[in-house]
Design an enzyme around this catalytic site. Sequence first.
Site, PDB file in Angstrom:
ATOM      1  N   HIS A  17       0.772  -1.066   0.045  1.00 19.52           N
ATOM      2  CA  HIS A  17       0.213   0.023  -0.106  1.00 19.52           C
ATOM      3  C   HIS A  17       0.723   1.423   0.019  1.00 19.52           C
ATOM      4  CE1 HIS A  17       0.881   0.517   4.187  1.00 19.52           C
ATOM      5  NE2 HIS A  17       0.078  -0.935   4.637  1.00 19.52           N
ATOM      6  N   HIS A  20       4.421   1.542   2.045  1.00 19.66           N
ATOM      7  CA  HIS A  20       5.323   1.074   1.706  1.00 19.66           C
ATOM      8  C   HIS A  20       6.344   1.620   0.323  1.00 19.66           C
ATOM      9  CE1 HIS A  20       2.788  -2.524   3.189  1.00 19.66           C
ATOM     10  NE2 HIS A  20       3.899  -2.517   3.884  1.00 19.66           N
ATOM     11  N   CYS A 125       3.529 -10.938  20.366  1.00 19.23           N
ATOM     12  CA  CYS A 125       2.130 -10.456  19.214  1.00 19.23           C
ATOM     13  C   CYS A 125       2.233 -11.112  17.747  1.00 19.23           C
ATOM     14  CB  CYS A 125       2.531  -8.902  18.845  1.00 19.23           C
ATOM     15  SG  CYS A 125       1.429  -8.173  17.266  1.00 19.23           S
ATOM     16  N   CYS A 128       2.913  -8.557  14.407  1.00 17.13           N
ATOM     17  CA  CYS A 128       4.616  -7.372  14.864  1.00 17.13           C
ATOM     18  C   CYS A 128       6.434  -8.726  14.416  1.00 17.13           C
ATOM     19  CB  CYS A 128       4.506  -7.344  15.766  1.00 17.13           C
ATOM     20  SG  CYS A 128       3.471  -5.789  15.971  1.00 17.13           S
ATOM     21  N   CYS A 143      -1.782  -5.878  20.928  1.00 15.20           N
ATOM     22  CA  CYS A 143      -1.351  -5.227  20.802  1.00 15.20           C
ATOM     23  C   CYS A 143      -1.649  -4.131  20.343  1.00 15.20           C
ATOM     24  CB  CYS A 143      -0.932  -6.263  19.534  1.00 15.20           C
ATOM     25  SG  CYS A 143       0.553  -5.015  18.489  1.00 15.20           S
ATOM     26  N   HIS A 146      -1.482  -3.499  16.031  1.00 17.98           N
ATOM     27  CA  HIS A 146      -2.563  -4.630  15.688  1.00 17.98           C
ATOM     28  C   HIS A 146      -3.603  -4.151  16.275  1.00 17.98           C
ATOM     29  CE1 HIS A 146       1.456  -5.628  13.882  1.00 17.98           C
ATOM     30  NE2 HIS A 146       0.727  -5.522  12.492  1.00 17.98           N
ATOM     31  N   LYS A 300      -2.605   5.078  11.538  1.00 19.82           N
ATOM     32  CA  LYS A 300      -1.457   4.762  10.785  1.00 19.82           C
ATOM     33  C   LYS A 300      -2.437   4.158   9.535  1.00 19.82           C
ATOM     34  CE  LYS A 300       1.706   1.670  10.359  1.00 19.82           C
ATOM     35  NZ  LYS A 300       2.205   0.237  10.794  1.00 19.82           N
ATOM     36  N   LYS A 303      -2.932  -2.792   6.105  1.00 24.29           N
ATOM     37  CA  LYS A 303      -3.253  -3.078   5.620  1.00 24.29           C
ATOM     38  C   LYS A 303      -3.935  -4.461   7.054  1.00 24.29           C
ATOM     39  CE  LYS A 303       1.507  -5.138   6.057  1.00 24.29           C
ATOM     40  NZ  LYS A 303       2.613  -5.419   4.641  1.00 24.29           N
TER      41      LYS A 303
HETATM   42  O1  ME8 Z   1       8.062  -3.826   9.521  1.00 27.02           O
HETATM   43  N1  ME8 Z   1       3.201   5.111   6.747  1.00 27.02           N
HETATM   44  O2  ME8 Z   1       7.755  -5.095   7.292  1.00 27.02           O
HETATM   45  P1  ME8 Z   1       5.691  -4.221   7.098  1.00 27.02           P
HETATM   46  C1  ME8 Z   1       4.693   5.461   6.691  1.00 27.02           C
HETATM   47  N2  ME8 Z   1       8.856  -7.174   7.580  1.00 27.02           N
HETATM   48  N3  ME8 Z   1       4.792   4.084   6.443  1.00 27.02           N
HETATM   49  C2  ME8 Z   1       4.945   3.122   6.358  1.00 27.02           C
HETATM   50  C3  ME8 Z   1       3.440   2.749   6.985  1.00 27.02           C
HETATM   51  C4  ME8 Z   1       2.108   3.820   7.127  1.00 27.02           C
HETATM   52  N4  ME8 Z   1       1.272   4.229   7.162  1.00 27.02           N
HETATM   53  N5  ME8 Z   1       3.144   1.521   6.756  1.00 27.02           N
HETATM   54  C5  ME8 Z   1       3.887   0.776   6.242  1.00 27.02           C
HETATM   55  C6  ME8 Z   1       8.684  -4.874   8.605  1.00 27.02           C
HETATM   56  N6  ME8 Z   1       5.165   1.812   6.241  1.00 27.02           N
HETATM   57  C7  ME8 Z   1       8.796  -6.452   8.310  1.00 27.02           C
HETATM   58  C8  ME8 Z   1      10.002  -5.073   7.922  1.00 27.02           C
HETATM   59  S1  ME8 Z   1      13.233  -5.028   7.833  1.00 27.02           S
HETATM   60  C9  ME8 Z   1      14.437  -5.523   8.194  1.00 27.02           C
HETATM   61  C10 ME8 Z   1      11.425  -5.859   8.191  1.00 27.02           C
HETATM   62  C11 ME8 Z   1       6.707   1.062   6.101  1.00 27.02           C
HETATM   63  O3  ME8 Z   1       5.721  -5.347   5.326  1.00 27.02           O
HETATM   64  C12 ME8 Z   1       7.283   1.854   6.804  1.00 27.02           C
HETATM   65  O4  ME8 Z   1       9.007   1.654   5.371  1.00 27.02           O
HETATM   66  O5  ME8 Z   1       5.220  -3.515   8.026  1.00 27.02           O
HETATM   67  C13 ME8 Z   1       7.596   0.745   7.874  1.00 27.02           C
HETATM   68  O6  ME8 Z   1       8.811   0.523   8.392  1.00 27.02           O
HETATM   69  C14 ME8 Z   1       7.526  -0.400   7.153  1.00 27.02           C
HETATM   70  O7  ME8 Z   1       6.739   0.229   5.611  1.00 27.02           O
HETATM   71  C15 ME8 Z   1       7.294  -2.031   7.504  1.00 27.02           C
HETATM   72  O8  ME8 Z   1       6.481  -2.903   6.315  1.00 27.02           O
END
Ligand code: ME8
Length: 504
Positions: A17, A20, A125, A128, A143, A146, A300, A303
Amino acid sequence: MSFYVTTPIYYVNAEPHLGHAYTTIAADVLARHMRQRGEDVFFLTGTDEHGEPVALAAEREGVTPRELADRNAARFQALLPQIDASNDYFIRTSDPRHEARVQEVMQRVHDNGHVYKGIYEGWYCPRCADFKTETEIAEGNTCPIHKIPLDREREENWFFHLSRFQRPLERIYAERPGFVLPRQRSNEALSFIRSGLQDLSLSRSKLTWGVPVPWDPSHVFYVWFDALLNYVTALSFAREGEDLSARFWPPTFQLIGKDILKFHAVYWPALLLAAGLELPRHVFVHGYLLMKDSSGEKDKMSKSLGNVIDPFEVMERFGTDALRFYCLREVPFGQDGVVSTVGFESRYESELANDYGNLASRSLAMVARYRDGVVPDVEVDAALVADFEGLGDEVCALLDRAELTGALDAIWQRVRRLNRYVEEQAPWQLAKDPAAAQRLDVVLRSLVEGVRAVTVLLHPYMPATTEKLLAALGRPELALAGAAFGAAPGGAQVEALEQLFPKS
Ligand code: ME8
């Protein structure tokens, strides 16, 4: 100099979304800017495919984790060309080459004496993939991110001796104030460290979807160890037959959202110390893109909360560059901020279509009309020189601290200055007066040169639009050294341009 920039690797438990896309766009701006400065750049992004977040989502959908990973990794990959990301590699943690390297590095951590067997008991969680400390638990053992009930866990695990790294981490924070940026996030991480670090589960025995622990294959690594190490492993296999580690390690900037601060500002440096690897130069923590619900509450975009903006839809309506611009202009990079379709429309119209697009097409049209499409070969207007003085250095200094919104604002002030200049000078009036021909030459030359200078600097933010405009200006060079106002000579043949940002 080498410049290595990373994004988090995203979970494949759902489709991408706008949140990301946001981090990837930000990393792309830095990568493109550094290439313009002639740096040796490596830009990494990818997907995090193991652990409970993915295994549970697959179970809910009735597919295998691998099927889910393949399907959604493809969607994350497809997003990249659409947002014009210039990443040098896309890592998937289910890649066997990554898995083998994770085992090697973790074996080293084990052999260095930082691992032991113990019992984990506490709250977890599964979304997370996080063992929550007492201060991280919301009411009713839920959490806070979430908003789901936490699992009470008790299992025999391998542990990472995180507590041993409390003092070394405190020292790093004291000696390197720019390690975690912005300052507020560094303070948060440091106070977490100071509150006392507990050892951390390093493996899971209940789960099979992960990288097997080499010294005890009945366990797989806790997904965060596997995931964090992507930043290390990718360099060893991103280029066939070449190991890029010596060239690019350590990362210059690791961009993350504030949701994963603890993992990157506490666990990650401790893991690197344990493995004997150098720490990244900067971890930059940005805020959340928020959505307002019908009652005006902000939350926030995520998803699991189901309130996401689909970046594909936005780009279809407004174009990729408008999306890139909007995200970094609307929300000060580093802070939280609300995004909305109404906000997009308003910035698109007032800033992209009017301030910038109109300025560009007017300037080109006047050169075509009054000077047969050739930029007069005269000196630029001294009145504008002072306003542009030092702009390139200012932008570089801001981007050296990943202040993406600050740098964009510095550039936009000059876009506005050029708009005022057109109004003040009224070239259409000068054109009516044969005695003002020389003055008109200076004004047209200065306008076109100002547009070029801001456009070179805007290139990392809006790559396609700026390339189109620079080509029309007859000066396609992107190198930052040539961005200074007055650096390009007059005499270029310009071309007319359709509206860069058409109004619907
Ligand atoms: O945490 N606003 O993956 P994830 C701003 N796999 N940035 C956002 C956002 C929002 N509303 N939503 C997501 C993970 N992001 C792990 C990370 S790294 C070694 C492992 C962005 O799919 C932001 O960069 O939940 C956040 O930190 C990341 O997506 C989380 O993606």
